[in-house]
Scaffold this motif. Structure first.
Motif, PDB file in Angstrom:
ATOM      1  N   THR A  97      99.038  29.196  17.650  1.00 39.77           N
ATOM      2  CA  THR A  97      97.827  29.893  18.091  1.00 39.77           C
ATOM      3  C   THR A  97      96.601  29.024  17.846  1.00 39.77           C
ATOM      4  O   THR A  97      96.622  28.108  17.025  1.00 39.77           O
ATOM      5  CB  THR A  97      97.672  31.250  17.369  1.00 39.77           C
ATOM      6  OG1 THR A  97      96.575  31.981  17.914  1.00 39.77           O
ATOM      7  CG2 THR A  97      97.461  31.059  15.876  1.00 39.77           C
ATOM      8  N   THR A  98      95.556  29.319  18.573  1.00 43.83           N
ATOM      9  CA  THR A  98      94.295  28.592  18.409  1.00 43.83           C
ATOM     10  C   THR A  98      93.171  29.502  17.936  1.00 43.83           C
ATOM     11  O   THR A  98      92.420  29.179  17.030  1.00 43.83           O
ATOM     12  CB  THR A  98      93.876  27.935  19.742  1.00 43.83           C
ATOM     13  OG1 THR A  98      94.848  26.952  20.103  1.00 43.83           O
ATOM     14  CG2 THR A  98      92.529  27.255  19.624  1.00 43.83           C
ATOM     15  N   ALA A  99      93.066  30.666  18.575  1.00 46.41           N
ATOM     16  CA  ALA A  99      91.934  31.560  18.307  1.00 46.41           C
ATOM     17  C   ALA A  99      92.362  32.884  17.701  1.00 46.41           C
ATOM     18  O   ALA A  99      91.601  33.854  17.703  1.00 46.41           O
ATOM     19  CB  ALA A  99      91.164  31.819  19.599  1.00 46.41           C
ATOM     20  N   ASN A 102      90.151  35.673  15.634  1.00 48.75           N
ATOM     21  CA  ASN A 102      88.734  35.529  15.947  1.00 48.75           C
ATOM     22  C   ASN A 102      88.050  36.875  16.135  1.00 48.75           C
ATOM     23  O   ASN A 102      86.868  37.036  15.833  1.00 48.75           O
ATOM     24  CB  ASN A 102      88.553  34.686  17.208  1.00 48.75           C
ATOM     25  CG  ASN A 102      88.304  33.229  16.899  1.00 48.75           C
ATOM     26  OD1 ASN A 102      87.202  32.727  17.039  1.00 48.75           O
ATOM     27  ND2 ASN A 102      89.344  32.549  16.430  1.00 48.75           N
ATOM     28  N   SER A 130      94.173  32.756   9.617  1.00 50.02           N
ATOM     29  CA  SER A 130      94.889  32.241  10.789  1.00 50.02           C
ATOM     30  C   SER A 130      96.371  32.568  10.781  1.00 50.02           C
ATOM     31  O   SER A 130      97.010  32.576  11.834  1.00 50.02           O
ATOM     32  CB  SER A 130      94.693  30.720  10.900  1.00 50.02           C
ATOM     33  OG  SER A 130      95.148  30.071   9.731  1.00 50.02           O
ATOM     34  N   SER A 151      98.694  25.341  14.427  1.00 46.17           N
ATOM     35  CA  SER A 151      97.542  25.339  15.327  1.00 46.17           C
ATOM     36  C   SER A 151      97.239  23.919  15.756  1.00 46.17           C
ATOM     37  O   SER A 151      96.814  23.092  14.950  1.00 46.17           O
ATOM     38  CB  SER A 151      96.320  25.955  14.645  1.00 46.17           C
ATOM     39  OG  SER A 151      95.255  26.081  15.553  1.00 46.17           O
ATOM     40  N   SER A 153      95.539  23.413  19.001  1.00 40.64           N
ATOM     41  CA  SER A 153      94.829  23.744  20.220  1.00 40.64           C
ATOM     42  C   SER A 153      95.818  24.233  21.282  1.00 40.64           C
ATOM     43  O   SER A 153      96.751  24.970  20.973  1.00 40.64           O
ATOM     44  CB  SER A 153      94.016  22.528  20.686  1.00 40.64           C
ATOM     45  OG  SER A 153      93.194  22.857  21.775  1.00 40.64           O
ATOM     46  N   GLU A 182      97.682  34.899  21.688  1.00 38.79           N
ATOM     47  CA  GLU A 182      96.275  34.538  21.820  1.00 38.79           C
ATOM     48  C   GLU A 182      95.494  35.667  22.497  1.00 38.79           C
ATOM     49  O   GLU A 182      95.986  36.310  23.431  1.00 38.79           O
ATOM     50  CB  GLU A 182      96.155  33.276  22.669  1.00 38.79           C
ATOM     51  CG  GLU A 182      94.965  32.415  22.352  1.00 38.79           C
ATOM     52  CD  GLU A 182      95.143  31.588  21.085  1.00 38.79           C
ATOM     53  OE1 GLU A 182      94.870  32.148  19.995  1.00 38.79           O
ATOM     54  OE2 GLU A 182      95.534  30.415  21.167  1.00 38.79           O
ATOM     55  N   PRO A 184      91.710  35.235  23.423  1.00 38.15           N
ATOM     56  CA  PRO A 184      90.454  34.487  23.343  1.00 38.15           C
ATOM     57  C   PRO A 184      89.295  35.095  24.133  1.00 38.15           C
ATOM     58  O   PRO A 184      88.229  34.475  24.206  1.00 38.15           O
ATOM     59  CB  PRO A 184      90.839  33.125  23.921  1.00 38.15           C
ATOM     60  CG  PRO A 184      91.873  33.455  24.946  1.00 38.15           C
ATOM     61  CD  PRO A 184      92.636  34.640  24.405  1.00 38.15           C
ATOM     62  N   ILE A 189      83.788  32.588  22.203  1.00 44.46           N
ATOM     63  CA  ILE A 189      84.654  31.649  22.909  1.00 44.46           C
ATOM     64  C   ILE A 189      84.289  31.611  24.383  1.00 44.46           C
ATOM     65  O   ILE A 189      84.201  30.543  25.002  1.00 44.46           O
ATOM     66  CB  ILE A 189      86.139  32.031  22.720  1.00 44.46           C
ATOM     67  CG1 ILE A 189      86.542  31.857  21.258  1.00 44.46           C
ATOM     68  CG2 ILE A 189      87.030  31.187  23.621  1.00 44.46           C
ATOM     69  CD1 ILE A 189      87.968  32.270  20.958  1.00 44.46           C
TER      70      ILE A 189
END
Length: 404
Positions: A97-99, A102, A130, A151, A153, A182, A184, A189
């Motif tokens: 995962t990236t975001a 969030n 995270s 992670s 990206s 994800e 986002p 973002i």
């Protein structure tokens, strides 16, 4: 395998959308976009988390965590495996995962500014780190071996599956649940992507907005969702009579160390990732029939990715089918590699190469077979899944059709 995506929430329906080019693009309604130049996304609207987990528990989780639990549970059901009956030390979980989290972080900041520390909420710490998603999935599915979050990206989903492959090959586990989640579509973002002119601005036609490798491309369709796979050591899978969609042969990764956002103009990151993946898979490059490209419909990526494919495969590049399925699913950032690995596995299983939706006329520097117009029945032997993320992170998975 299990998917939660804008075009579909079930695996068979998802494959139908991929085959027939049914996009999940629509007007974005998650929050007021204000004066943002992009108003469209591959947003999930018909998802009910209570179908997959306790409704009270679901209410405290981020969208990404709910999607992840749902996709992993669907993968478990599709695999017909009870993790409580697997040796606890022989099963693990990895999420890319990236975001993730969030949403919780944003709400916590907003609450603090309005009401001080008491406005943050009691779950800000539990949900805001995270690794919250992988922890929640492990709890819901009773996976007690180990649970980890990666992670890298937009390469995260691919790398999570590569990690799972390595764990099985080193005989540390028999079974791994691997994928990505994800969500986002959150203001900060969205705003950042708009400022960097990454998102398509074709607001009037969201399903025709994203156009990889096309002369008129103008950016991505941001998506959300999750995709999970149950990976098993072959003899273990055969011993329990598991349905096998495909074999995973190799994983290659690289870092360009070049630029925070832009890919290296010579495509060295993609090239090295492909090179390592093919080497680990121990196959001839000419066995590859299909590449699910990163294909972001951005000016730089599509040219660079095409250049790297031609550089590695030489004349065979023009015999390959190369397509991007992001116009259908949206770009799920860290989860996109896992989702597109499922696309590759289904392509191998059904012997059909997906189209690149909305591709009409190839742009300058884009001169490969991008599967224009419609999907194509074909006896695929080997498929590659390419992913690339910010910071020059590149990842390549190699899959092969399974034959007993």
């Amino acid at each position: 395998m299990g998917v939660i995506s804008a075009p579909a929430l079930k695996l068979d329906q998802f494959w139908n959308c991929i085959r027939h080019g049914i996009s999940g693009g629509k007007m974005m309604t998650r929050f007021p976009p204000g004066t943002a130049p992009t108003l469209i996304a591959a947003q999930i609207d018909d998802f009910d988390a209570s179908n997959y987990m306790d409704a009270k528990m679901a209410r405290r989780l981020d969208h990404s965590h709910r999607y992840g639990v749902a996709a992993a549970r669907l993968a478990q059901q599709d695999a017909k495996i009870d993790f409580a009956k697997v040796d606890a030390d022989r099963v693990g979980l990895v999420e890319g995962t990236t975001a993730s989290s969030n949403e919780t972080a944003s709400k916590g900041d907003e609450g603090y500014y309005k009401r001080g520390y008491k406005g943050v909420g009691p779950f800000a710490l539990i949900n805001g780190y995270s690794g919250a998603g992988s922890g929640e999935i492990a709890k819901e599915l009773n996976i007690r071996g180990h649970s980890v979050t990666l992670s890298s990206s937009s390469a995260s989903g691919n790398d999570a599956i590569g990690y799972a492959l390595s764990m099985i090959r080193h005989e540390e586990v028999d079974v791994m649940v691997a994928g990505g989640a994800e969500a986002p579509i959150v203001p900060h973002i969205w705003g950042a992507l708009c400022l960097n002119q990454v998102l398509s601005r074709r607001n009037a036609t969201p399903q025709q907005a994203m156009r990889p490798f096309d002369k008129t491309r103008d950016g991505i369709l941001l998506g959300e969702g999750a995709a999970y796979l149950v990976l098993e050591e072959l003899s273990y899978a055969l011993s329990r009579g598991a349905r096998i969609y495909a074999e995973i042969l190799g994983h290659g990764r690289s870092c360009e160390a070049y630029h925070p956002v832009a890919p290296h103009p010579d495509g060295i990151g993609y090239f090295r990732a492909i090179q390592k993946g093919i080497r680990e898979a121990q196959i001839d490059p000419e066995e590859v029939d299909y590449i699910n490209a990163h294909g972001t419909a951005t000016e730089a990526n599509d040219i660079v990715e095409t250049k790297a494919i031609k550089r590695y495969f030489g004349p065979h590049a023009y015999r390959l089918a190369v397509s991007s399925t992001k116009p259908i699913t949206g770009h799920l950032l860290g989860a996109t590699g896992a989702l597109e690995t499922i696309v590759c596995a289904l392509s191998l299983h059904h012997q059909e190469i997906p189209m690149t939706l909305n591709h009409s006329e190839a742009g300058d520097g884009c001169d490969l077979d991008y599967v224009k117009g419609r999907s194509r029945p074909y006896p695929i032997r080997v498929a590659l899944n390419l992913s690339s993320g910010f910071g020059g992170k590149n990842s390549c998975l190699v899959l092969r059709r399974f034959e007993r």
